[in-house]
Structures are given as C-alpha cells and as structure tokens.
Scaffold this active site. Structure first.
Site, PDB file in Angstrom:
ATOM      1  N   VAL A 172       4.140  -0.813   3.995  1.00 12.40           N
ATOM      2  CA  VAL A 172       2.792  -1.073   4.518  1.00 12.40           C
ATOM      3  C   VAL A 172       2.093  -1.946   3.470  1.00 12.40           C
ATOM      4  O   VAL A 172       2.090  -1.607   2.273  1.00 12.40           O
ATOM      5  CB  VAL A 172       2.001   0.230   4.724  1.00 12.40           C
ATOM      6  CG1 VAL A 172       0.577  -0.068   5.200  1.00 12.40           C
ATOM      7  CG2 VAL A 172       2.708   1.131   5.741  1.00 12.40           C
ATOM      8  N   LEU A 187       0.831  -1.207   0.000  1.00 11.37           N
ATOM      9  CA  LEU A 187       0.000   0.000   0.000  1.00 11.37           C
ATOM     10  C   LEU A 187       0.866   1.257   0.000  1.00 11.37           C
ATOM     11  O   LEU A 187       0.451   2.321  -0.460  1.00 11.37           O
ATOM     12  CB  LEU A 187      -0.907   0.010   1.243  1.00 11.37           C
ATOM     13  CG  LEU A 187      -1.937  -1.112   1.339  1.00 11.37           C
ATOM     14  CD1 LEU A 187      -2.610  -1.112   2.695  1.00 11.37           C
ATOM     15  CD2 LEU A 187      -2.956  -0.995   0.213  1.00 11.37           C
ATOM     16  N   LYS A 195       2.187  -2.958   8.872  1.00 12.00           N
ATOM     17  CA  LYS A 195       3.361  -2.083   8.722  1.00 12.00           C
ATOM     18  C   LYS A 195       4.568  -2.940   9.037  1.00 12.00           C
ATOM     19  O   LYS A 195       4.778  -3.322  10.196  1.00 12.00           O
ATOM     20  CB  LYS A 195       3.238  -0.885   9.675  1.00 12.00           C
ATOM     21  CG  LYS A 195       4.289   0.192   9.471  1.00 12.00           C
ATOM     22  CD  LYS A 195       3.999   1.419  10.336  1.00 12.00           C
ATOM     23  CE  LYS A 195       5.052   2.498  10.226  1.00 12.00           C
ATOM     24  NZ  LYS A 195       4.760   3.661  11.114  1.00 12.00           N
ATOM     25  N   ASP A 247       4.542  14.693  13.230  1.00 19.15           N
ATOM     26  CA  ASP A 247       4.717  14.521  11.777  1.00 19.15           C
ATOM     27  C   ASP A 247       3.383  14.708  11.057  1.00 19.15           C
ATOM     28  O   ASP A 247       3.041  13.969  10.127  1.00 19.15           O
ATOM     29  CB  ASP A 247       5.294  13.128  11.456  1.00 19.15           C
ATOM     30  CG  ASP A 247       5.864  13.055  10.031  1.00 19.15           C
ATOM     31  OD1 ASP A 247       6.035  11.929   9.508  1.00 19.15           O
ATOM     32  OD2 ASP A 247       6.096  14.130   9.427  1.00 19.15           O
ATOM     33  N   SER A 272       5.297   2.682   0.994  1.00 20.67           N
ATOM     34  CA  SER A 272       6.594   2.380   1.632  1.00 20.67           C
ATOM     35  C   SER A 272       7.262   3.693   2.036  1.00 20.67           C
ATOM     36  O   SER A 272       6.919   4.753   1.537  1.00 20.67           O
ATOM     37  CB  SER A 272       7.488   1.593   0.678  1.00 20.67           C
ATOM     38  OG  SER A 272       7.525   2.252  -0.568  1.00 20.67           O
TER      39      SER A 272
HETATM   40  C1  LIG Z   1      -5.551   1.957   1.256  1.00 15.76           C
HETATM   41  C2  LIG Z   1      -4.222   2.494   1.764  1.00 15.76           C
HETATM   42  C3  LIG Z   1      -3.293   3.022   0.857  1.00 15.76           C
HETATM   43  C4  LIG Z   1      -2.046   3.501   1.291  1.00 15.76           C
HETATM   44  C5  LIG Z   1      -1.751   3.435   2.658  1.00 15.76           C
HETATM   45  C6  LIG Z   1      -2.698   2.905   3.584  1.00 15.76           C
HETATM   46  C7  LIG Z   1      -3.936   2.424   3.157  1.00 15.76           C
HETATM   47  C8  LIG Z   1      -2.086   3.012   4.867  1.00 15.76           C
HETATM   48  C9  LIG Z   1      -2.492   2.685   6.169  1.00 15.76           C
HETATM   49  C10 LIG Z   1      -1.631   2.949   7.231  1.00 15.76           C
HETATM   50  C11 LIG Z   1      -0.348   3.528   7.025  1.00 15.76           C
HETATM   51  C12 LIG Z   1       0.599   3.813   8.176  1.00 15.76           C
HETATM   52  C13 LIG Z   1       0.063   3.842   5.727  1.00 15.76           C
HETATM   53  C14 LIG Z   1      -0.800   3.584   4.673  1.00 15.76           C
HETATM   54  N1  LIG Z   1      -0.621   3.832   3.343  1.00 15.76           N
HETATM   55  C15 LIG Z   1       0.576   4.433   2.739  1.00 15.76           C
HETATM   56  C16 LIG Z   1       0.347   5.906   2.413  1.00 15.76           C
HETATM   57  C17 LIG Z   1      -0.031   6.688   3.641  1.00 15.76           C
HETATM   58  N2  LIG Z   1       0.295   8.104   3.516  1.00 15.76           N
HETATM   59  C18 LIG Z   1      -2.320   2.516   8.434  1.00 15.76           C
HETATM   60  O1  LIG Z   1      -1.934   2.581   9.594  1.00 15.76           O
HETATM   61  N3  LIG Z   1      -3.553   2.012   8.072  1.00 15.76           N
HETATM   62  C19 LIG Z   1      -3.691   2.084   6.719  1.00 15.76           C
HETATM   63  O2  LIG Z   1      -4.673   1.717   6.101  1.00 15.76           O
END
Ligand SMILES: Cc1ccc2c(c1)c1c3c(c(C)cc1n2CCCN)C(=O)NC3=O
Length: 278
Positions: free
Chosen positions: A27, A19, A42, A139, A21
């Site tokens: 992630v 999702l 994560k 952040d 990095s």
């Molecule tokens: C559908 C989707 C797409 C990208 C995601 C997430 C979910 C996401 C998530 C999280 C983090 C820390 C990063 C995540 N990312 C990376 C980008 C976050 N700025 C998280 O904690 N839950 C998420 O769904």
C-alpha cells in the site's frame, strides 16, 4: 462485474511512500495529479495463467473490488479507482491518516470504557451496514480498523482491507480457514459453513482487547491459540478487568459464544445497554 481501467496509473497518480505491505503486495501513498489530493494505492501482483504461483488470483481481487463498490458508508474505506496492467492491479482507496486503532490502544495500554464505546459504536455501524448487504469482512482485527484523524473529536473509525470479505447469495454455503488465529471464530477453525456471525466473534475479541490490552485466546503458539478458541477458553482476569463494568463483560460474553446462531448481531450490539444505556 468490476471494470478495471487500463490507463497507466502513473499517468494519473504520483506514487509516494510505502504505507504498509502484506501477502497481497504493498500500500503506497499516491497523489492525484489533476487535483493534488492524496489517496492510498493498494498495489497487487496478479498471478498470470500458467505463470508463477506468486501473487493474487485475479478473481479474488475482482471480489474485493465488487464488495468495496457496494459499500459506501462513513465507517468503511471508500474505493475511488481501479487500474489493471499486465501483472498488477491497483486499487485507489481513501487515505486514512490517523493510523491503526491498534497503535492508538498501544499508546494508551487500554482505553476508558467511554472511549471504547465510541469506537465500538462506529465499528458496529459499519458492520451493520455491511451485514445488511449480506457482506462479511472475515478479517476483523485492530490492524484493519483505522482512525481518520490522530486526535479527537474527529476520531472517525474506518474499516479497511476487504481481501477476505465475502458477499453471501441466497442459499449459498461458504467455508474458509483464512483469518488471524487470535480473532477467528470457532466455526472458521472447524471448517463449518460461515456467516456474518463470524465477524461478531471477532468484535468480542476486539472489545476484550480494547478494554484490557490483553488478547483473550492468545497462547504461546498458533496451535494453542486455536485450541483456546475452539474450547472458548478465556476469562476476565482481575488484574486487567478489576475496573471494567459488568455491562461491558456482558457485552463480550454475548459475542464470545460458540454457537454462531446464539451470538449477538451488529443490530443487537447497538441496542445492548453497554452501548445504548437506557
Ligand atoms: C497512513 C497509513 C498508514 C498505513 C496504512 C494506511 C494508511 C492504509 C490504508 C489502507 C490500507 C488497506 C492499508 C493501509 N496501511 C497499512 C497498515 C494497515 N493496517 C486503505 O485502504 N486506506 C489507507 O489509508
């Protein structure tokens, strides 16, 4: 003290697509085998004693876990599980599928004030809860503010990524230069003791961007951006703010204040007439 399961994460979760990095690792979407529920995993590479300098320091991951375990709130991402293997830690987090607030703004250039207020109220509720527990995020930026759904009315805001967060203890000073230049408060740049007020500066920057699509301190280089921040050098250019209310500008001006003691708190923001009309 955070408790990390030593089970093999793949035994309990089917690992899916990446999702996102970052410096920390990746992630990935994960599916809980027992229930079929999807979560966000994560995956953090951990630096071993005497090993390579790559990866995260174990204590900083423990800090992130302990902070997330203390924060149960509808506007803060939920931590469900934590696993540790020899060189990796995995945080199983609530899956937030509505994307980043950043993308939502990009698709619209900028938001109506009524939309911005609805987002800001939820961000401030999450912050008020965090700050009341003496925890600062450190952040805050549009990439770390996500939406639970893609379409309203369930446009629920969730704060994510507590990798730089810190829990203050009585009488303890904390300094850090981490953060993203466009959003960091002046006291971060000048390496002064930090407080939850540093988050409130970032809220001022985020509100400015929500309403205009422009970043108040952004320069051509990080150095120029940081100079603009320290000098509190920004303006409400007519081209981008001609239809913005004076209340909204007043809200931003009461956050982009160099003296952190003079900045509005999350509590005060929620009582500001832009957010809570009389
Ligand atoms: C559908 C989707 C797409 C990208 C995601 C997430 C979910 C996401 C998530 C999280 C983090 C820390 C990063 C995540 N990312 C990376 C980008 C976050 N700025 C998280 O904690 N839950 C998420 O769904």
């Amino acid at each position: 003290m955070a408790v990390f399961k030593s089970d093999i994460v793949e035994d309990l979760y089917e690992i899916g697509e990446v999702l996102g990095s970052g410096h920390f690792g990746q992630v990935k979407k994960v599916r809980e085998r027992a229930t079929g529920t999807s979560w966000a995993g994560k995956f953090l590479k951990i630096r071993r004693k005497g090993g390579s300098l790559l990866g995260m320091d174990r204590t900083s991951v423990e800090r992130e876990v302990e902070i997330l375990q203390a924060l149960k709130h509808p506007n803060i991402v939920l931590l469900k599980d934590v696993f540790e293997s020899r060189s990796e830690m995995v945080l199983v987090l609530e899956l937030i599928s509505g994307g980043e607030l950043f993308d939502f703004i990009a698709e619209k250039d900028n938001l109506l004030e009524t939309e911005a207020i609805q987002f800001m109220k939820q961000i401030l509720e999450g912050l008020r809860f965090m700050h009341s527990n003496n925890i600062a995020h450190f952040d805050l930026k549009p990439e770390n503010i996500m939406l639970s759904e893609k379409v309203s009315p369930q446009l629920n805001v969730k704060l994510i990524d507590f990798g730089l967060a810190y829990r203050f203890h009585q009488g303890q000073e904390y300094k850090s230069t981490s953060g993203t230049p466009q959003y960091v408060a002046p006291e971060v740049i000048s390496f002064e003791p930090l407080s939850t007020a540093a988050d409130m500066w970032s809220i001022g920057v985020i509100t400015y961007i929500l309403l205009s699509g422009m970043s108040p301190f952004q320069g051509d280089t990080d150095e120029e951006t940081l100079r603009n921040v320290v000098a509190v050098h920004y303006e409400f250019e007519d081209l981008y703010f001609k239809t913005t209310s004076s209340m909204a500008k007043d809200f931003i001006q009461k956050l982009l204040v160099k003296d952190s003691r003079e900045r509005m708190t999350a509590e005060e923001c929620l009582l500001h007439p832009w957010i809570k009309p009389i």
